[in-house]
Design a protein around this motif. Structure first.
Motif, mmCIF file in Angstrom:
data_model
loop_
_atom_site.group_PDB
_atom_site.id
_atom_site.type_symbol
_atom_site.label_atom_id
_atom_site.label_comp_id
_atom_site.label_asym_id
_atom_site.label_seq_id
_atom_site.Cartn_x
_atom_site.Cartn_y
_atom_site.Cartn_z
ATOM 1 N N HIS B 18 13.209 -3.743 1.388
ATOM 2 C CA HIS B 18 14.039 -2.768 0.676
ATOM 3 C C HIS B 18 15.036 -2.157 1.651
ATOM 4 O O HIS B 18 14.677 -1.801 2.768
ATOM 5 C CB HIS B 18 13.151 -1.664 0.089
ATOM 6 C CG HIS B 18 13.914 -0.658 -0.710
ATOM 7 N ND1 HIS B 18 14.358 -0.902 -1.990
ATOM 8 C CD2 HIS B 18 14.361 0.590 -0.398
ATOM 9 C CE1 HIS B 18 15.020 0.150 -2.429
ATOM 10 N NE2 HIS B 18 15.039 1.066 -1.484
ATOM 11 N N PHE B 28 15.428 11.231 -3.653
ATOM 12 C CA PHE B 28 14.001 11.422 -3.388
ATOM 13 C C PHE B 28 13.757 12.757 -2.686
ATOM 14 O O PHE B 28 12.866 13.534 -3.048
ATOM 15 C CB PHE B 28 13.437 10.276 -2.534
ATOM 16 C CG PHE B 28 11.959 10.408 -2.302
ATOM 17 C CD1 PHE B 28 11.048 9.800 -3.160
ATOM 18 C CD2 PHE B 28 11.464 11.173 -1.257
ATOM 19 C CE1 PHE B 28 9.678 9.946 -2.975
ATOM 20 C CE2 PHE B 28 10.090 11.328 -1.062
ATOM 21 C CZ PHE B 28 9.198 10.707 -1.920
ATOM 22 N N TRP B 57 7.518 10.017 3.234
ATOM 23 C CA TRP B 57 6.826 9.748 1.969
ATOM 24 C C TRP B 57 7.601 8.731 1.144
ATOM 25 O O TRP B 57 7.012 7.925 0.421
ATOM 26 C CB TRP B 57 6.651 11.048 1.182
ATOM 27 C CG TRP B 57 5.722 11.993 1.860
ATOM 28 C CD1 TRP B 57 6.067 13.038 2.672
ATOM 29 C CD2 TRP B 57 4.287 11.975 1.824
ATOM 30 N NE1 TRP B 57 4.938 13.672 3.121
ATOM 31 C CE2 TRP B 57 3.838 13.045 2.613
ATOM 32 C CE3 TRP B 57 3.358 11.156 1.187
ATOM 33 C CZ2 TRP B 57 2.479 13.319 2.792
ATOM 34 C CZ3 TRP B 57 2.015 11.432 1.366
ATOM 35 C CH2 TRP B 57 1.577 12.506 2.164
ATOM 36 N N HIS B 58 8.933 8.787 1.244
ATOM 37 C CA HIS B 58 9.764 7.821 0.539
ATOM 38 C C HIS B 58 9.482 6.399 1.071
ATOM 39 O O HIS B 58 9.285 5.456 0.298
ATOM 40 C CB HIS B 58 11.233 8.213 0.741
ATOM 41 C CG HIS B 58 12.210 7.476 -0.116
ATOM 42 N ND1 HIS B 58 13.555 7.718 -0.070
ATOM 43 C CD2 HIS B 58 12.047 6.484 -1.022
ATOM 44 C CE1 HIS B 58 14.175 6.918 -0.931
ATOM 45 N NE2 HIS B 58 13.282 6.158 -1.509
ATOM 46 N N ALA B 60 6.816 5.373 2.293
ATOM 47 C CA ALA B 60 5.478 4.968 1.840
ATOM 48 C C ALA B 60 5.495 4.534 0.367
ATOM 49 O O ALA B 60 4.924 3.496 0.016
ATOM 50 C CB ALA B 60 4.493 6.119 2.040
ATOM 51 N N VAL B 61 6.168 5.304 -0.496
ATOM 52 C CA VAL B 61 6.095 4.975 -1.931
ATOM 53 C C VAL B 61 6.906 3.725 -2.278
ATOM 54 O O VAL B 61 6.596 3.048 -3.268
ATOM 55 C CB VAL B 61 6.490 6.173 -2.844
ATOM 56 C CG1 VAL B 61 5.505 7.315 -2.661
ATOM 57 C CG2 VAL B 61 7.918 6.611 -2.660
ATOM 58 N N MET B 64 4.509 1.030 -2.196
ATOM 59 C CA MET B 64 3.704 0.968 -3.419
ATOM 60 C C MET B 64 4.447 0.194 -4.498
ATOM 61 O O MET B 64 3.864 -0.678 -5.158
ATOM 62 C CB MET B 64 3.397 2.392 -3.902
ATOM 63 C CG MET B 64 2.506 2.434 -5.128
ATOM 64 S SD MET B 64 0.787 1.955 -4.750
ATOM 65 C CE MET B 64 0.410 0.861 -6.124
ATOM 66 N N ARG B 65 5.735 0.494 -4.689
ATOM 67 C CA ARG B 65 6.517 -0.179 -5.709
ATOM 68 C C ARG B 65 6.571 -1.694 -5.462
ATOM 69 O O ARG B 65 6.362 -2.506 -6.364
ATOM 70 C CB ARG B 65 7.936 0.409 -5.745
ATOM 71 C CG ARG B 65 8.897 -0.372 -6.620
ATOM 72 C CD ARG B 65 8.320 -0.477 -8.051
ATOM 73 N NE ARG B 65 9.044 -1.417 -8.870
ATOM 74 C CZ ARG B 65 10.002 -1.067 -9.734
ATOM 75 N NH1 ARG B 65 10.334 0.203 -9.866
ATOM 76 N NH2 ARG B 65 10.597 -1.970 -10.452
ATOM 77 N N PHE B 94 -6.141 6.148 1.755
ATOM 78 C CA PHE B 94 -5.557 5.490 2.921
ATOM 79 C C PHE B 94 -6.062 6.145 4.177
ATOM 80 O O PHE B 94 -6.381 7.323 4.192
ATOM 81 C CB PHE B 94 -4.024 5.619 2.889
ATOM 82 C CG PHE B 94 -3.442 4.814 1.788
ATOM 83 C CD1 PHE B 94 -3.078 3.511 2.017
ATOM 84 C CD2 PHE B 94 -3.331 5.323 0.512
ATOM 85 C CE1 PHE B 94 -2.591 2.729 0.994
ATOM 86 C CE2 PHE B 94 -2.846 4.559 -0.529
ATOM 87 C CZ PHE B 94 -2.469 3.255 -0.280
ATOM 88 N N ASP B 96 -5.097 6.605 8.413
ATOM 89 C CA ASP B 96 -4.225 6.405 9.578
ATOM 90 C C ASP B 96 -2.811 6.004 9.182
ATOM 91 O O ASP B 96 -2.262 5.035 9.719
ATOM 92 C CB ASP B 96 -4.835 5.351 10.507
ATOM 93 C CG ASP B 96 -6.191 5.794 11.023
ATOM 94 O OD1 ASP B 96 -6.485 6.999 10.966
ATOM 95 O OD2 ASP B 96 -6.964 4.940 11.472
ATOM 96 N N LEU B 97 -2.212 6.730 8.262
ATOM 97 C CA LEU B 97 -0.807 6.486 7.953
ATOM 98 C C LEU B 97 0.034 7.058 9.088
ATOM 99 O O LEU B 97 -0.095 8.238 9.438
ATOM 100 C CB LEU B 97 -0.425 7.121 6.619
ATOM 101 C CG LEU B 97 0.986 6.692 6.148
ATOM 102 C CD1 LEU B 97 1.058 6.618 4.640
ATOM 103 C CD2 LEU B 97 2.062 7.588 6.687
ATOM 104 N N LYS B 98 0.853 6.191 9.677
ATOM 105 C CA LYS B 98 1.690 6.612 10.818
ATOM 106 C C LYS B 98 3.153 6.341 10.525
ATOM 107 O O LYS B 98 3.514 5.235 10.127
ATOM 108 C CB LYS B 98 1.291 5.834 12.082
ATOM 109 C CG LYS B 98 -0.072 6.213 12.589
ATOM 110 C CD LYS B 98 -0.491 5.333 13.756
ATOM 111 C CE LYS B 98 -1.962 5.624 14.075
ATOM 112 N NZ LYS B 98 -2.578 4.546 14.852
ATOM 113 N N TRP B 99 3.973 7.371 10.740
ATOM 114 C CA TRP B 99 5.417 7.181 10.683
ATOM 115 C C TRP B 99 5.880 6.973 12.119
ATOM 116 O O TRP B 99 5.866 7.913 12.934
ATOM 117 C CB TRP B 99 6.080 8.404 10.047
ATOM 118 C CG TRP B 99 5.770 8.500 8.580
ATOM 119 C CD1 TRP B 99 6.038 7.553 7.638
ATOM 120 C CD2 TRP B 99 5.145 9.575 7.878
ATOM 121 N NE1 TRP B 99 5.624 7.981 6.398
ATOM 122 C CE2 TRP B 99 5.079 9.208 6.510
ATOM 123 C CE3 TRP B 99 4.649 10.827 8.259
ATOM 124 C CZ2 TRP B 99 4.518 10.040 5.540
ATOM 125 C CZ3 TRP B 99 4.107 11.655 7.291
ATOM 126 C CH2 TRP B 99 4.044 11.263 5.954
#
Lengths: 160, 160
Positions: B18, B28, B57-58, B60-61, B64-65, B94, B96-99
């Motif tokens: 994307h 967003f 968060w954007h 991440a989602v 998902m999409r 989830f 250990d979500l890391k940015w």
């Protein structure tokens, strides 16, 4: 917001509350999580959820929105009192995000955060790190989401 | 999607890619993460990010999409071949979500997922659990997000 030195383990934040209506659940799901149990009442009734419910990601990002609003309001209060405003963030991520129960149409979720650890940052001498457990609970008091984040917080400047 | 028995550690999914444009970053952020470095180019240039970037968060989602689209396409292929379609999900959360890096305007993020563990479910005898590490990397190959999820996957029905 407070400086790192003024934050204690056990500090609580009443981040805010939000009622999820069916329109916003569908708008979010259509864009980011188009599974039918987030989009179609009839399909949701036949699914393991039993009724239309919000994407778990939707429940999470509403926390983010309320947290931004909360910080802004706290900064305004500090500004009005002539107090300094310490910078908070960025967050580097989160741990152990759990979706504990579905969020159904009409549910009001109340989000709270609590400081569970504080430590100076090695990589950023001007900052400390606070670990925060955030939860959202519905109107019956049932937890629906929880996660742990670690955020940089500005240290009080040393007075020379 | 495959049955639990047909999934191996090391299996890879090319979830999708994307490109983030400034309009969608702002739409967003206005709704879910209205910090100014996600909304205003001039403020973002003066921030520690240096330019307008998407809410974490954007990032991440969007995964998902793409994952929903990926699963749907895989189910269509299986259906066309007359193969059974095992149900996947729900995810319980989830870890250990890391940015890892900011996602700037114009960045193209490629999302991949890899199975790192499989085990039968104790709570749901008809399902197994797969652990998946998901990552997103930008056009320079730099990882920008990673997280670990554990998802229920239907077991192959026993033939009596």
């Amino acid at each position: 917001m407070k400086y790192f030195e003024d934050i204690q383990v056990g500090d609580n934040y009443a981040v805010g509350r939000h009622t999820f209506n069916s329109d916003e659940i569908k708008v979010f799901a259509r864009r980011f999580d188009p599974q039918l149990f987030h989009l179609d009442e009839a399909v949701a009734e036949r699914s393991h959820f039993g009724a239309l419910c919000a994407s778990g990601w939707h429940t999470a990002v509403v926390w983010m929105r309320l947290m931004v609003d909360y910080r802004r309001a706290a900064a305004e209060v500090a500004r009005a009192r002539g107090e300094p405003i310490a910078s908070h963030g960025p967050a580097l991520g989160f741990r152990d995000l759990k979706w504990l129960k579905p969020v159904y149409v009409g549910d009001t979720i109340e989000y709270k955060s609590e400081v569970t650890a504080t430590r100076p940052s090695n990589s950023r001498p001007g900052s400390g790190l606070i670990t925060v457990v955030s939860t959202g609970a519905n109107q019956k008091g049932e937890p629906v989401i929880s996660f742990i984040s670690t955020v940089f917080v500005e240290r009080r400047p040393e007075i020379p």
